[in-house]
Scaffold this motif. Structure first.
Motif, PDB file in Angstrom:
ATOM      1  N   LEU A  55       0.848  -1.188   0.000  1.00 58.33           N
ATOM      2  CA  LEU A  55       0.000   0.000   0.000  1.00 58.33           C
ATOM      3  C   LEU A  55       0.885   1.241   0.000  1.00 58.33           C
ATOM      4  N   CYS A  98       1.319   4.918   0.426  1.00 57.76           N
ATOM      5  CA  CYS A  98       0.583   5.998   1.097  1.00 57.76           C
ATOM      6  C   CYS A  98       1.491   7.216   1.285  1.00 57.76           C
ATOM      7  N   LEU A 108      -3.917   7.997   9.094  1.00 57.38           N
ATOM      8  CA  LEU A 108      -4.117   7.591   7.703  1.00 57.38           C
ATOM      9  C   LEU A 108      -5.546   7.933   7.289  1.00 57.38           C
ATOM     10  N   GLN A 128      -7.111   3.805   3.166  1.00 63.52           N
ATOM     11  CA  GLN A 128      -5.860   3.158   3.574  1.00 63.52           C
ATOM     12  C   GLN A 128      -6.096   2.253   4.783  1.00 63.52           C
ATOM     13  N   ILE A 159      -5.778  -1.914   4.977  1.00 58.65           N
ATOM     14  CA  ILE A 159      -4.947  -2.627   5.955  1.00 58.65           C
ATOM     15  C   ILE A 159      -5.796  -3.657   6.692  1.00 58.65           C
ATOM     16  N   VAL A 195       3.084  -1.255   4.178  1.00 64.02           N
ATOM     17  CA  VAL A 195       2.669   0.134   4.020  1.00 64.02           C
ATOM     18  C   VAL A 195       3.913   1.002   3.901  1.00 64.02           C
ATOM     19  N   GLN A 244       5.881   4.705   1.768  1.00 64.62           N
ATOM     20  CA  GLN A 244       5.763   5.905   0.949  1.00 64.62           C
ATOM     21  C   GLN A 244       6.384   5.630  -0.424  1.00 64.62           C
ATOM     22  N   THR A 304      -1.926   2.201  -4.888  1.00 66.10           N
ATOM     23  CA  THR A 304      -1.352   3.520  -4.599  1.00 66.10           C
ATOM     24  C   THR A 304      -2.401   4.612  -4.561  1.00 66.10           C
ATOM     25  N   ASP A 305      -2.047   5.670  -3.879  1.00 62.79           N
ATOM     26  CA  ASP A 305      -2.817   6.899  -3.934  1.00 62.79           C
ATOM     27  C   ASP A 305      -2.766   7.398  -5.382  1.00 62.79           C
ATOM     28  N   SER A 349      -5.294   1.665  -7.914  1.00 67.20           N
ATOM     29  CA  SER A 349      -5.327   2.827  -7.022  1.00 67.20           C
ATOM     30  C   SER A 349      -6.437   2.675  -5.982  1.00 67.20           C
ATOM     31  N   PHE A 350      -6.277   3.371  -4.879  1.00 65.55           N
ATOM     32  CA  PHE A 350      -7.303   3.334  -3.829  1.00 65.55           C
ATOM     33  C   PHE A 350      -8.652   3.793  -4.367  1.00 65.55           C
TER      34      PHE A 350
END
Ligand code: GDP
Ligand code: MG
Length: 440
Positions: free
Chosen positions: A195, A197, A208, A212, A216, A228, A230, A257-258, A291-292
């Motif tokens: 993930l 973030c 978060l 997200q 999880i 998780v 960056q 991913t965001d 993507s989320f």
């Protein structure tokens, strides 16, 4: 987050709907009277139902109301049918006629589970033949009930029995409409889900954001492993994990991913794939990436409709009407997306697409004007105009059922629908790739 369920109480005037609601909720919330038409507006009262949790009981005006004001009330009652998770249909005196049948038909159209209550049974008991007939014709439970039993114990017992029926029907409703989890069908035991973030200025302080957290939790629930990180940590992690486990087997099942950093993340994934192919000599190794926002669209709404709607974005032309449906009115970032970002982005995208299609440079594309109309909350959708596209917000404040019902009213009129997340993904050119892992 505790979910509040909605239960609508429907029926003709004077069947004792308001009395029943008062009794259920244990409070004087609706005005009760022998004068037909006392309840003019829907009244909502919160109650805690065992096993189910908090519920809004919504008392409605009688469906047999007449006159202009009456008609308005009847319309409002119809609107409530769209908002609830289950219905209680109240009738009395064994009078089960057109009004009741019309209501059942409306419930059926909305796939709304229903409990039928024969009230005022102290005046006239429920006809057993009628009860059997309703049960076999419509598959509904019919409960014989009275709000006015003299014996307090008997009243309490009757109420408990009624509540147990409500629980039964509500379970059916929940089973039908349960929101899907964000990763449903995508994570199994032992799967590694990465993930991505980003913690940037837009990230909330010290925590978060919901998608997200949901992801999880979903990974944990399914016995997977959530990683998780960056964007800056992604490449190193993927390289190590690929090297360690030797290729596709037992490796990263999915990267989520965001959307803001999708392109950057996609480049990293491409590099890792290429590097693995070069060092191992094995080609065709892919790390699925999504993507989320795509996952949220898939969990929350009618995803298949959204997928179809994407094609309509590429058919927009100058002067087309576009409907923006904002289900949460108060959320400032959502508002900015719906009122500013999407209209601007959609017009620019359409202008450039049209220019490119006719062989012109995207840079000097003729501007395109789309007419945007906005509908907030669960307000009625003006369906008297032609819309080339409707764009639904993420719908974080409404239930899946409410969202699906709303969108059904559009697709029935052949209006294509997408949601914010999928539209933005398409405009930025990432939709196709982000959809790949979730659409085979
Ligand atoms: N005898 C009897 N009267 C009832 C019962 N339930 C409601 N009533 C009465 O029926 C009338 C209409 O009730 P109300 O709740 O306002 O009906 P609504 O129009 O369906 O909301 C009122 O006078 C109530 O007191 C019941 O089970 N038995
Ligand atoms: Mg009433």
């Amino acid at each position: 987050m505790v979910k509040v369920r909605n239960i609508g109480v429907f029926g003709r005037r004077n069947t004792g709907k308001s009395t029943l609601v008062n009794l259920l909720t244990g409070q004087e919330v609706s005005i009760v009277s022998p004068i037909a038409g006392t309840t003019t507006d829907a009244v909502r009262k919160r109650m805690e139902i065992p096993e189910i949790g908090p519920c809004n009981i919504i008392d409605t005006a009688g469906v047999d109301d007449t006159g202009t004001l009456g008609e308005q009330r009847v319309r409002k009652t119809g609107k409530i049918i769209n908002e609830v998770d289950m219905a209680i249909l109240v009738f009395s005196g064994n009078m089960f006629a057109k009004d009741e049948k019309d209501l059942l038909e409306a419930f059926r159209k909305n796939d709304l589970p229903v409990l039928v209550v024969h009230n005022q049974s102290d005046i006239l008991p429920l006809d057993v033949d009628l009860s059997t007939e309703l049960n076999s014709l419509y598959g509904v439970d019919v409960v014989e009930f009275s709000c006015c039993l003299f014996d307090e114990e008997a009243q309490k017992e009757a109420l408990e029995q009624l509540i147990s029926f409500i629980i039964k029907v509500m379970y059916e409703a929940i089973r039908k409409n349960e929101e899907k989890t964000i990763l449903h069908g995508l994570v199994n035991k032992g799967d590694k889900i990465v993930l991505v973030c980003p913690v940037d200025s837009e990230a909330p302080q010290g925590r978060l954001i919901l998608p997200q957290v949901m992801a999880i939790r979903d990974v944990l629930d399914n016995g997977g492993v959530a990683v998780v990180l960056q964007p800056s940590e992604l490449e190193q992690y993927l390289l190590e994990s690929v090297g360690e486990k030797g290729g596709a087997a037992g490796n990263v099942k999915l990267v989520v991913t965001d959307s803001q950093v999708f392109k950057e993340v996609a480049e990293i994934v491409d590099r890792v794939e290429a590097e693995y192919a070069a060092s191992s000599g094995i080609g065709g190794f892919k790390i699925p990436l999504t993507s989320f926002s795509i996952l949220m669209a898939r969990a929350k709404g009618p995803f298949d409709e959204y997928l179809k709607g994407i094609a309509a974005i590429d058919a927009l032309k100058d002067g087309d009407n576009v409907l923006i449906l904002e289900s949460c009115t108060h959320h400032t970032t959502c508002e900015d997306i719906g009122r500013v970002k999407i209209p601007r982005g959609l017009q620019r995208y359409t202008a450039e697409r049209i220019a490119a299609a006719s062989g012109n440079d995207r840079g000097d594309a003729a501007p395109v004007k789309l007419n945007f109309e906005f509908v907030s909350g669960l307000d009625e959708i003006p369906l008297d105009r032609e819309y080339a596209l409707a764009v639904q917000c993420g719908g974080c404040m409404v239930t899946r059922k409410q969202l699906c019902n709303r969108i059904k009213s559009l697709t029935e009129k052949r209006i294509p629908v997408v949601n914010y997340g999928m539209l933005l993904a398409h405009l930025s050119g990432i939709a196709q790739r982000a959809l790949e892992p979730v659409t085979e």
